[in-house]
Design a protein around this motif. Structure first.
Motif, mmCIF file in Angstrom:
data_model
loop_
_atom_site.group_PDB
_atom_site.id
_atom_site.type_symbol
_atom_site.label_atom_id
_atom_site.label_comp_id
_atom_site.label_asym_id
_atom_site.label_seq_id
_atom_site.Cartn_x
_atom_site.Cartn_y
_atom_site.Cartn_z
ATOM 1 N N THR A 2 21.851 -20.825 -35.895
ATOM 2 C CA THR A 2 21.544 -20.566 -34.346
ATOM 3 C C THR A 2 21.738 -21.238 -32.952
ATOM 4 O O THR A 2 21.652 -21.743 -33.499
ATOM 5 C CB THR A 2 20.138 -19.900 -34.850
ATOM 6 O OG1 THR A 2 19.595 -19.013 -35.866
ATOM 7 C CG2 THR A 2 19.603 -18.795 -33.640
ATOM 8 N N TYR A 4 20.917 -21.357 -29.541
ATOM 9 C CA TYR A 4 20.130 -20.780 -28.201
ATOM 10 C C TYR A 4 21.587 -21.257 -27.059
ATOM 11 O O TYR A 4 21.574 -22.401 -26.992
ATOM 12 C CB TYR A 4 19.021 -21.654 -28.601
ATOM 13 C CG TYR A 4 17.799 -21.495 -29.392
ATOM 14 C CD1 TYR A 4 17.333 -20.252 -29.448
ATOM 15 C CD2 TYR A 4 18.427 -22.184 -30.469
ATOM 16 C CE1 TYR A 4 16.680 -19.724 -30.395
ATOM 17 C CE2 TYR A 4 17.408 -21.751 -31.724
ATOM 18 C CZ TYR A 4 16.415 -20.765 -31.752
ATOM 19 O OH TYR A 4 16.239 -20.309 -32.895
ATOM 20 N N PHE A 30 14.967 -16.517 -34.172
ATOM 21 C CA PHE A 30 16.587 -15.768 -34.512
ATOM 22 C C PHE A 30 17.537 -15.664 -33.798
ATOM 23 O O PHE A 30 18.239 -15.380 -33.448
ATOM 24 C CB PHE A 30 16.008 -14.896 -35.002
ATOM 25 C CG PHE A 30 14.598 -15.101 -36.253
ATOM 26 C CD1 PHE A 30 14.637 -15.199 -37.069
ATOM 27 C CD2 PHE A 30 13.562 -14.207 -36.129
ATOM 28 C CE1 PHE A 30 13.662 -15.445 -38.200
ATOM 29 C CE2 PHE A 30 12.609 -14.229 -36.713
ATOM 30 C CZ PHE A 30 12.921 -14.852 -38.404
ATOM 31 N N ALA A 31 17.170 -16.621 -31.856
ATOM 32 C CA ALA A 31 18.145 -15.969 -31.286
ATOM 33 C C ALA A 31 17.968 -14.501 -30.176
ATOM 34 O O ALA A 31 19.268 -14.850 -29.690
ATOM 35 C CB ALA A 31 19.379 -16.518 -31.852
#
Length: 82
Positions: A2, A4, A30-31
């Motif tokens: 993931t 960010y 979960f972005a």
């Protein structure tokens, strides 16, 4: 993995009298892009919070701008913004 994008996260805080409104645009675990809005009365435990999940950063940013415009229309004073 993931990824960010913390440099794109935004936050703003408004006040009007004894009322407050706080808005954050950020990513969840979960972005996915989430717009979190909370409002209430200063000095009490009364208040509410709402989360809006957005399909893209562009949609999330448009929603954040709409919140910004509505707070100005309702005579809230911007206290801090990032």
């Amino acid at each position: 993995m993931t990824t960010y994008q913390t440099e794109l996260w935004q936050t703003a805080y408004w006040r009007r009298g004894n009322r407050y409104y706080h808005c954050e645009l950020k990513q969840n675990l979960f972005a996915d892009w989430v717009l979190i809005r909370s409002w209430g009365t200063i000095g009490t435990k009364r208040g509410r919070q709402m989360e809006n999940y957005c399909s893209s950063f562009a949609q999330a940013q448009e929603t954040f701008k709409a919140v910004f415009k509505r707070r100005e229309y309702r005579n809230y004073q911007l206290v801090s913004s990032k």
